[in-house]
Design a protein around this motif. Structure first.
Motif, mmCIF file in Angstrom:
data_model
loop_
_atom_site.group_PDB
_atom_site.id
_atom_site.type_symbol
_atom_site.label_atom_id
_atom_site.label_comp_id
_atom_site.label_asym_id
_atom_site.label_seq_id
_atom_site.Cartn_x
_atom_site.Cartn_y
_atom_site.Cartn_z
ATOM 1 N N ASN A 56 -14.543 17.605 33.436
ATOM 2 C CA ASN A 56 -13.501 17.035 34.293
ATOM 3 C C ASN A 56 -13.427 17.690 35.668
ATOM 4 O O ASN A 56 -12.367 18.121 36.120
ATOM 5 C CB ASN A 56 -12.143 17.124 33.596
ATOM 6 N N MET A 79 -5.107 12.115 29.854
ATOM 7 C CA MET A 79 -6.265 12.315 28.995
ATOM 8 C C MET A 79 -6.427 13.803 28.696
ATOM 9 O O MET A 79 -6.293 14.639 29.577
ATOM 10 C CB MET A 79 -7.506 11.797 29.705
ATOM 11 N N SER A 80 -6.719 14.100 27.440
ATOM 12 C CA SER A 80 -6.912 15.495 27.060
ATOM 13 C C SER A 80 -8.141 16.071 27.763
ATOM 14 O O SER A 80 -9.145 15.387 27.937
ATOM 15 C CB SER A 80 -7.106 15.598 25.541
ATOM 16 N N TRP A 109 -11.286 15.865 25.481
ATOM 17 C CA TRP A 109 -11.420 14.536 24.891
ATOM 18 C C TRP A 109 -12.680 14.416 24.052
ATOM 19 O O TRP A 109 -12.713 13.638 23.104
ATOM 20 C CB TRP A 109 -11.405 13.465 25.990
ATOM 21 N N TYR A 110 -13.719 15.180 24.378
ATOM 22 C CA TYR A 110 -14.979 15.053 23.643
ATOM 23 C C TYR A 110 -14.888 15.622 22.231
ATOM 24 O O TYR A 110 -15.828 15.496 21.455
ATOM 25 C CB TYR A 110 -16.126 15.699 24.417
ATOM 26 N N ASP A 151 -12.342 14.652 20.299
ATOM 27 C CA ASP A 151 -11.506 13.695 19.572
ATOM 28 C C ASP A 151 -12.258 12.977 18.453
ATOM 29 O O ASP A 151 -11.666 12.582 17.458
ATOM 30 C CB ASP A 151 -10.945 12.639 20.538
ATOM 31 N N TYR A 177 -17.996 11.192 20.498
ATOM 32 C CA TYR A 177 -17.835 11.767 21.831
ATOM 33 C C TYR A 177 -18.517 13.137 21.902
ATOM 34 O O TYR A 177 -19.118 13.488 22.919
ATOM 35 C CB TYR A 177 -16.355 11.899 22.185
ATOM 36 N N ASP A 212 -5.469 3.565 24.145
ATOM 37 C CA ASP A 212 -5.655 4.666 25.090
ATOM 38 C C ASP A 212 -5.967 4.145 26.489
ATOM 39 O O ASP A 212 -6.512 3.048 26.645
ATOM 40 C CB ASP A 212 -6.823 5.538 24.625
ATOM 41 N N HIS A 213 -5.684 4.975 27.469
ATOM 42 C CA HIS A 213 -6.054 4.771 28.876
ATOM 43 C C HIS A 213 -5.290 3.634 29.553
ATOM 44 O O HIS A 213 -5.618 3.283 30.687
ATOM 45 C CB HIS A 213 -7.568 4.512 29.054
ATOM 46 N N PRO A 245 -14.277 6.900 27.670
ATOM 47 C CA PRO A 245 -13.660 8.046 28.347
ATOM 48 C C PRO A 245 -13.713 7.921 29.867
ATOM 49 O O PRO A 245 -12.823 8.421 30.553
ATOM 50 C CB PRO A 245 -14.482 9.243 27.862
ATOM 51 N N GLY A 269 -10.802 6.270 31.199
ATOM 52 C CA GLY A 269 -9.651 7.168 31.190
ATOM 53 C C GLY A 269 -9.707 8.172 32.325
ATOM 54 O O GLY A 269 -8.689 8.514 32.922
#
Lengths: 118, 136, 246
Positions: free
Chosen positions: A88, B16-17, B20-21, B23, B27, C94-95, C159, C162
Motif C-alpha cells: 500500500n 481496506m485493511s 488485506w492479502y 484475508d 490473496y 466490500d469496497h 483488491p 478497494g
C-alpha cells in the motif's frame, strides 16, 4: 477521465511480459544448478576454464543478455506493483517507478559491460 | 435528529485493511506470486556477481563458489527456487490462456493453452542443464 | 444436527452516525434454503428494520450480492446448509459505500459502466433493412463476456478496486471488451481512450479473484488481459507510425 491521455504503460508491460517468459522458462534451472547442485557438490561443477569458455561463446552472451535484461525489467515492474498494492505505497508511485525501472536500467548497463569484458 | 438531509445521506465508507492479502489464501497466493519478483531481481544480481568473478580470475571465482556453498546462500537459493517454480506455474497457467484466446477468438480448454508451455519448459531445462554441466 | 443456524448480519444505520456492528439472528436451517431465504425470514418474522436488496431469487438479476463469511456471494444461490453448523456472517459487499445494513451504493459503478460505452457503437450511418447476420464464430468471440449480470461481486473481490477507487473495474472492462469483440461494433477507439488510461486496464495486477467469484463465469480477468494485449499493440502502432491516426 473521459478525455485523458492514454498510458505509456504498454512499454513496461511488454518488457514485463517478455521477462516473465524468460524467468519462467530459464531461471529455475539456473538456480537449481548454480545455487544448489554445484555448491552442495551433488553434481560435479565444471572447472573455471570450462565455465569461462561457456560464457564467452557468442550465443551464450546473447542468451545471457536477453535473459538478464528482460528479467530485470520483469522484476522491476512487478516489484513496483507489489510495493504499491501489497504494501500500500500507492502515494509513492513516482518514486517507486523511478527506483524500480532505474534499477533495471542500471542492471542492464552492468549486464552489457560484464558480458563485453568477461 | 438525523445527521443528514435527504440528498446528503451519510454513507459508511469501509477502510481496506493494510493486511488485506491475509484475508483469503487466494490473496496470499497472489502476494507470494508477486513477491517472486524480488527473488528474480536477487538472482539476476547474483548472476552479475558471478560474471564479474568469472571475468576477473580463477581465485575470485573460487571465492564466489565458496560463498555460494555457505548454508545461508543454500537456504536463500532453495527459497528462490520455490518462488521461481510458483512464478513459472502461475505464468504458464495464465499468460498462454490470454494469448490463445486473443488469437483464436474463441474459448479453448485451459489444458490446451498451458500444456505446450510445460513441454517447452521441460525441453529448455534439459538442454540448458546439459550446457551448464558442460556435457554439450 | 441442529435445525436452526445463527446469522450474524452487519447492521448500519446512517441516522445513528455510528460504525456498523453485527447482530445475531437464529433462523431455521432447511435443506432447500438459501442464505437469502434466511435473510427474508429475519425481515418477515424477526426484525423488519433489516435492509437488503433482492429480486429474482434465481441468480439473474444480480442484486443480492453480499459478503458471506468474507466471500462475495450471490445469496440467492448459496445454500445455508453449506455453512452449517454456523454461525454465518453476512456483510455488505466490500469496497462499496454502505447506504444501510446490507445495501451498498452502486452510483459510482454505474457511472464507470456508462463511461466505457457498453453498447453497439456505429461510426457510419447504419440503418439495416433486416437483421444483422452474425456467424456462430462471431457470436462465440464475445458470448462469454456478454453474460455479466452487473452483480458487482467482482468489484468486492478485487483488491485493486478497494485500493484505487478510480479503477474502472472488472465488470465494466469485461463489458467494454464484449462490445469490442462484437462484429457489429465500431467503438473500440472510443473505449481505448478510456481504458488505456492508468485507471483503466493498467491498474489491474491480475489478482484473478474477479474471475473466481463471478457467478456467470464471465472471466473479467481474461477480458482485461486481452485488452492489455490490444492496447499494447495499438501503443506500438502509434509509436512507430505517429501520424497514422491520432
Amino acid at each position: 477521465m473521459s478525455a485523458g491521455k492514454r498510458s505509456n504503460e504498454p512499454i513496461v508491460w511488454f518488457l514485463f511480459g517478455t521477462g516473465g517468459f524468460f524467468a519462467a522458462f530459464f531461471l529455475p534451472v539456473h538456480v537449481l544448478f548454480y545455487g544448489l547442485l554445484f555448491p552442495t557438490g551433488l553434481v560435479h561443477a565444471p572447472s573455471y576454464q570450462e565455465t569461462l569458455a561457456l560464457v564467452r561463446h557468442p550465443l551464450a552472451r546473447i542468451y545471457l543478455f536477453a535473459l538478464l535484461t528482460f528479467c530485470f525489467f520483469h522484476a522491476a515492474h512487478r516489484m513496483r506493483l507489489t510495493l504499491s498494492d501489497v504494501l500500500n505505497l500507492r502515494h509513492l508511485n513516482t518514486v517507486l517507478a523511478f527506483l524500480c525501472y532505474g534499477g533495471a536500467l542500471v542492471g542492464t548497463a552492468f549486464t552489457v559491460w560484464l558480458l563485453m569484458t568477461v | 435528529m438525523p445527521q443528514y438531509t435527504q440528498f446528503q445521506p451519510k454513507e459508511y465508507r469501509p477502510k481496506m485493511s493494510a493486511y488485506w492479502y491475509l484475508d483469503h489464501w487466494h490473496y496470499l497466493r497472489y502476494a507470494l506470486r508477486e513477491a517472486s519478483s524480488f527473488f528474480v531481481a536477487y538472482f539476476c544480481v547474483l548472476t552479475l556477481v558471478q560474471l564479474a568473478a568469472l571475468g576477473t580470475n580463477a581465485t575470485r571465482y573460487a571465492h564466489f563458489q565458496a560463498f555460494m556453498a555457505s548454508p545461508v546462500m543454500i537456504i536463500v537459493n532453495v527459497i528462490a527456487l520455490a518462488f521461481f517454480l510458483l512464478h513459472a506455474i502461475t505464468w504458464f497457467n495464465l499468460v498462454p490462456r490470454v494469448v490463445m484466446r486473443q488469437m483464436l477468438a474463441r474459448p479453448t480448454p485451459d489444458i490446451v493453452s498451458s500444456a505446450p508451455n510445460y513441454f517447452v519448459w521441460f525441453g529448455a531445462t534439459i538442454i540448458l542443464a546439459l550446457f551448464i554441466m558442460g556435457v554439450l | 444436527m441442529s435445525d436452526t443456524i445463527i446469522l450474524e448480519v452487519a447492521r448500519f444505520n446512517p441516522e445513528d452516525g455510528g460504525e456498523p456492528s453485527y447482530q445475531s439472528y437464529e433462523v431455521p436451517l432447511r435443506p432447500d434454503w438459501m442464505v437469502l431465504d434466511g435473510l427474508n425470514h429475519i425481515k418477515d418474522q424477526l426484525d423488519g428494520s433489516l435492509a437488503f436488496r433482492w429480486s429474482c431469487r434465481m441468480g439473474i438479476c444480480g442484486s443480492c450480492g453480499m459478503m458471506v463469511n468474507g466471500r462475495p456471494t450471490l445469496t440467492c444461490e448459496t445454500l445455508l446448509m453449506n455453512y452449517a453448523p454456523g454461525p454465518v456472517r453476512v456483510a455488505p459487499l466490500d469496497h462499496f459505500p454502505v447506504v444501510k445494513d446490507l445495501v451498498v451504493d452502486l452510483d459510482d459503478f454505474l457511472a464507470k459502466l456508462q463511461k466505457v460505452r457498453p453498447w453497439v457503437v456505429r461510426k457510419d450511418d447504419f440503418k439495416p433493412a433486416r437483421e444483422f447476420i452474425q456467424s456462430p464464430a462471431q457470436l462465440e468471440a464475445f458470448h462469454q463476456f456478454s453474460l455479466c449480470i452487473n452483480c458487482t461481486l467482482c468489484y468486492a473481490a478485487c483488491p485493486v478496486s478497494g485500493l484505487d477507487p478510480n479503477f474502472i473495474g472488472p465488470a465494466a472492462i469485461a463489458l467494454a471488451h464484449r462490445y469490442n469483440l462484437d462484429s457489429r461494433d465500431q467503438g473500440i477507439e472510443d473505449r481505448l481512450d478510456i481504458l488505456s488510461q492508468h485507471e483503466g486496464i493498467w491498474d489491474c495486477t491480475v489478482v484473478g479473484e474477479c474471475s473466481v467469484v463471478c457467478p456467470k463465469h464471465v472471466d473479467p480477468s481474461l477480458a482485461i488481459q486481452q485488452f492489455k494485449l490490444t492496447a499494447t499493440k495499438e501503443w506500438f502502432k502509434s509509436f512507430l507510425l505517429p501520424r497514422g491516426k491520432h
